[in-house]
Design a protein around this motif. Structure first.
Motif, PDB file in Angstrom:
ATOM      1  N   ALA A 457     104.555  95.798  15.152  1.00 27.63           N
ATOM      2  CA  ALA A 457     103.747  96.470  16.960  1.00 27.63           C
ATOM      3  C   ALA A 457     102.482  96.014  16.294  1.00 27.63           C
ATOM      4  N   VAL A 458     102.101  95.047  17.580  1.00 21.81           N
ATOM      5  CA  VAL A 458     100.596  94.794  18.486  1.00 21.81           C
ATOM      6  C   VAL A 458      99.764  95.273  18.388  1.00 21.81           C
ATOM      7  N   ARG A 459      98.263  95.519  18.572  1.00 20.84           N
ATOM      8  CA  ARG A 459      97.208  95.968  19.262  1.00 20.84           C
ATOM      9  C   ARG A 459      96.076  95.448  19.452  1.00 20.84           C
ATOM     10  N   TYR A 460      95.773  95.418  20.769  1.00 21.39           N
ATOM     11  CA  TYR A 460      94.474  94.958  20.673  1.00 21.39           C
ATOM     12  C   TYR A 460      92.855  95.602  21.040  1.00 21.39           C
ATOM     13  N   ALA A 461      91.710  95.113  20.270  1.00 18.82           N
ATOM     14  CA  ALA A 461      90.228  95.987  20.702  1.00 18.82           C
ATOM     15  C   ALA A 461      90.166  97.391  20.406  1.00 18.82           C
ATOM     16  N   TRP A 462      91.172  97.408  19.291  1.00 19.47           N
ATOM     17  CA  TRP A 462      91.942  98.953  18.714  1.00 19.47           C
ATOM     18  C   TRP A 462      90.943  99.537  17.515  1.00 19.47           C
ATOM     19  N   ARG A 463      89.418  99.731  18.151  1.00 15.93           N
ATOM     20  CA  ARG A 463      88.647 100.006  16.896  1.00 15.93           C
ATOM     21  C   ARG A 463      87.350 100.374  18.242  1.00 15.93           C
ATOM     22  N   ASP A 464      86.413 101.446  17.039  1.00 13.77           N
ATOM     23  CA  ASP A 464      85.503 101.924  18.134  1.00 13.77           C
ATOM     24  C   ASP A 464      84.313 100.398  18.628  1.00 13.77           C
ATOM     25  N   TRP A 465      84.289  99.541  17.872  1.00 14.24           N
ATOM     26  CA  TRP A 465      83.238  98.539  18.062  1.00 14.24           C
ATOM     27  C   TRP A 465      83.607  96.835  18.395  1.00 14.24           C
ATOM     28  N   PRO A 466      84.412  96.809  19.719  1.00 15.10           N
ATOM     29  CA  PRO A 466      85.776  95.994  19.265  1.00 15.10           C
ATOM     30  C   PRO A 466      85.224  94.584  19.290  1.00 15.10           C
ATOM     31  N   CYS A 467      83.883  94.421  19.857  1.00 16.37           N
ATOM     32  CA  CYS A 467      83.223  92.818  19.790  1.00 16.37           C
ATOM     33  C   CYS A 467      81.814  93.465  20.580  1.00 16.37           C
ATOM     34  N   ASP A 468      81.168  91.995  20.758  1.00 13.74           N
ATOM     35  CA  ASP A 468      80.081  91.763  20.896  1.00 13.74           C
ATOM     36  C   ASP A 468      79.512  92.197  22.548  1.00 13.74           C
ATOM     37  N   PHE A 469      78.395  92.022  23.176  1.00 13.22           N
ATOM     38  CA  PHE A 469      78.295  91.518  24.272  1.00 13.22           C
ATOM     39  C   PHE A 469      79.100  90.716  25.366  1.00 13.22           C
ATOM     40  N   LYS A 470      80.054  91.360  25.905  1.00  6.38           N
ATOM     41  CA  LYS A 470      80.916  90.371  27.074  1.00  6.38           C
ATOM     42  C   LYS A 470      81.329  88.914  26.180  1.00  6.38           C
ATOM     43  N   ALA A 471      81.757  89.712  24.681  1.00 10.82           N
ATOM     44  CA  ALA A 471      82.220  88.606  23.809  1.00 10.82           C
ATOM     45  C   ALA A 471      83.340  89.184  23.411  1.00 10.82           C
ATOM     46  N   CYS A 472      83.983  90.131  23.889  1.00 10.63           N
ATOM     47  CA  CYS A 472      85.458  90.199  23.897  1.00 10.63           C
ATOM     48  C   CYS A 472      86.136  89.243  24.047  1.00 10.63           C
ATOM     49  N   PRO A 473      88.087  89.022  23.147  1.00  7.92           N
ATOM     50  CA  PRO A 473      88.643  87.580  23.238  1.00  7.92           C
ATOM     51  C   PRO A 473      89.027  87.651  24.859  1.00  7.92           C
ATOM     52  N   ILE A 474      89.677  88.287  26.051  1.00  4.29           N
ATOM     53  CA  ILE A 474      89.744  88.111  26.636  1.00  4.29           C
ATOM     54  C   ILE A 474      89.303  89.042  28.103  1.00  4.29           C
TER      55      ILE A 474
END
Length: 498
Positions: A457-474
């Motif tokens: 399986a694969v998942r993305y941003a699967w946590r409470d706080w996945p990235c900083d402000f406007k800094a997610c990968p996609i």
């Protein structure tokens, strides 16, 4: 016209004698907005038993309804359609009594519900003073707020009003929902006609309290909770009384309270609530509110940085009926503002209450323009996978649109498994670094799994706080809309794309 106005003036003159015998329901008032054409606005109220009530609309359009009887203490009329604009005077009259509404506009009414992030006030957001100072430039965006009251039975009218219909000023919008006000303000800039905003929300509340017993029964949630979690207790007092109102659509910001309360059923309870609200408002308004009225919501933002719990991630997924995006076949005519990239680590109101409500409201407007107003070429969906291919060394994720990519070491994860079975929260999830990317796809490393395992399986941003402000990968190619979280399995049990 002149004769009608003469009658009206005579009726108004009698108001001081007997106004107490006749009145509108609690959520009608001076400065209000009624739903514009092509829908018809519904008006109702109270009066002496057996009396006949006639309603007059005075302005650029003049209407006089047929007399309706007061039955069991209430009366009700439906106006003919009125185009956006105003102001109007609305009069309700019996033989010896008259009540009036002044400065009434016709436009679109949006109902704003949910818990504390919808209740979050304009005075608490980033740049609050500057934002509130703009309020007086929007005199045709009107606000109303229901009082926070509970009831164990379904009520016909609100128990109380917290904020009566108001022409906006800095002071008056200070205590109003920031998401709701900003959405209305942004939409007025697009539509150029009146917007009515009705706030009915309560902090810390799960979806069950806002749902009817009908909706809860569909999801096996007939047993009551305790205290503020009693089933339907706010549906009864803060939603059911509004059903006679003709509305354009609804906005919703809720789910935090369900991260630890009936979390596994939210993929049923939330869509069921939407369906039930639609049916109930349609019936309550005599068919004037659309049976599939547009429903926008905010996908949960963040709470605890470095948390390893899946609670927020699970609710975000369940908010889409486990599809990952909306609208979809289970949730038609819905739209979503993704907010995983808007954390606020220094919020004085707690990290669960991020202060950037401007981006949230703007993202909601994009969905509303596309779904509610049928604007063509309005980009409102973030990137989502439409194909996943894997080998021993790599996983290739192809998106449904062009993307802007920031390399990531741990926001993508893969499940390494030695058996051909769906992965769960306790499975061996490991970070999958970004290796390569192009305008529509991302390649992840798969060699982090042991030689005896496969990528299950694969998942993305699967946590409470996945990235900083406007800094997610996609993000979408313009960088405006973040990709929502997803989880996909190559084996039955969860949605799979490969």
């Amino acid at each position: 016209m002149a004769a009608l106005l003469c009658v009206v003036f005579i009726l108004v003159a009698s108001i001081h004698d007997s106004a107490g015998q006749l009145r509108f329901a609690s959520y009608y008032g001076d400065h209000m907005v009624l739903q514009r054409a092509p829908e018809k606005a519904v008006l109702w109220g109270y009066g002496p038993e057996g009396a006949s009530v006639t309603v007059y609309l005075l302005g650029s359009v003049v209407q006089k309804t047929s007399p309706v009887p007061v039955t069991k203490g209430t009366w009700r009329v439906t106006l003919d359609p009125v185009e956006a604009g105003g102001p109007y005077i609305v009069l309700a009259a019996t033989e010896d009594s008259t009540v009036s509404l002044t400065d009434v506009l016709f436009g679109d009414i949006w109902l704003c519900g949910g818990q504390s992030n919808m209740y979050f006030k304009m005075s608490e957001i980033f740049n609050a003073s500057e934002e509130m100072a703009l309020a007086e430039k929007y005199p045709h965006v009107r606000t109303f707020m229901a009082a926070l009251k509970q009831s164990e039975t379904e009520l016909t009218d609100l128990i109380g009003v917290e904020i009566p219909w108001s022409v906006p000023t800095k002071r008056k919008v200070a205590d109003f929902s920031a998401v709701c006000w900003l959405f209305g303000r942004y939409m007025f800039d697009i539509l150029k006609y009146p917007i009515g905003l009705v706030e009915s929300c309560w902090g810390g509340t799960p979806v069950e309290v806002w749902s009817s017993s009908r909706a809860l029964k569909q999801c096996g949630l007939e047993e009551n909770g305790n205290g503020p979690k009693v089933n339907s207790i706010l549906w009864n007092s803060m939603i059911h009384p509004l059903l006679n109102m003709t509305i354009k659509g609804a906005l919703w910001y809720q789910g935090e309270a369900n991260t630890l309360y009936h979390q596994d059923l939210y993929n049923c309870s939330f869509p069921a609530m939407i369906d039930d609200w639609r049916m109930s408002f349609h019936e309550g308004s005599g068919g004037q509110t659309a049976l599939d009225f547009p429903f926008g919501f905010v996908q949960l933002s963040t709470d605890i940085k470095n948390s390893t719990d899946d609670y927020f991630a699970d609710i975000r997924w369940h908010q889409t009926a486990d599809v990952g995006f909306v609208p979809n076949s289970l949730m038609p005519r819905t739209f979503m503002a993704v907010a995983i990239d808007l954390p606020d680590p220094t919020s004085p109101f707690g990290t669960i209450h991020p202060r950037d409500k401007q981006d949230v409201a703007y993202r909601l407007t994009l969905g509303a323009r596309a779904v509610a107003y049928n604007e063509k070429d309005v980009h409102f969906l973030g990137p989502f996978p439409n194909q996943i291919m894997s080998s021993e060394m790599y996983i290739n994720i192809t998106y449904d649109q062009k993307v802007s990519v920031k390399p990531s070491k741990d926001v993508f994860e893969i499940c390494c498994s030695g058996i051909k079975a769906p992965c769960g929260p306790k499975s061996n999830w490991v970070p999958a670094p970004t290796m390569q990317w192009d305008s529509t796809s991302v390649q992840l490393s798969a060699n982090v799994c042991p030689p005896t395992d496969v990528v299950a399986a694969v998942r993305y941003a699967w946590r409470d706080w996945p990235c900083d402000f406007k800094a997610c990968p996609i993000y979408c190619a313009s960088g405006v809309l973040p990709a929502p979280p997803f989880v996909f399995s190559r084996y039955p049990g969860k949605r799979h794309l490969w």
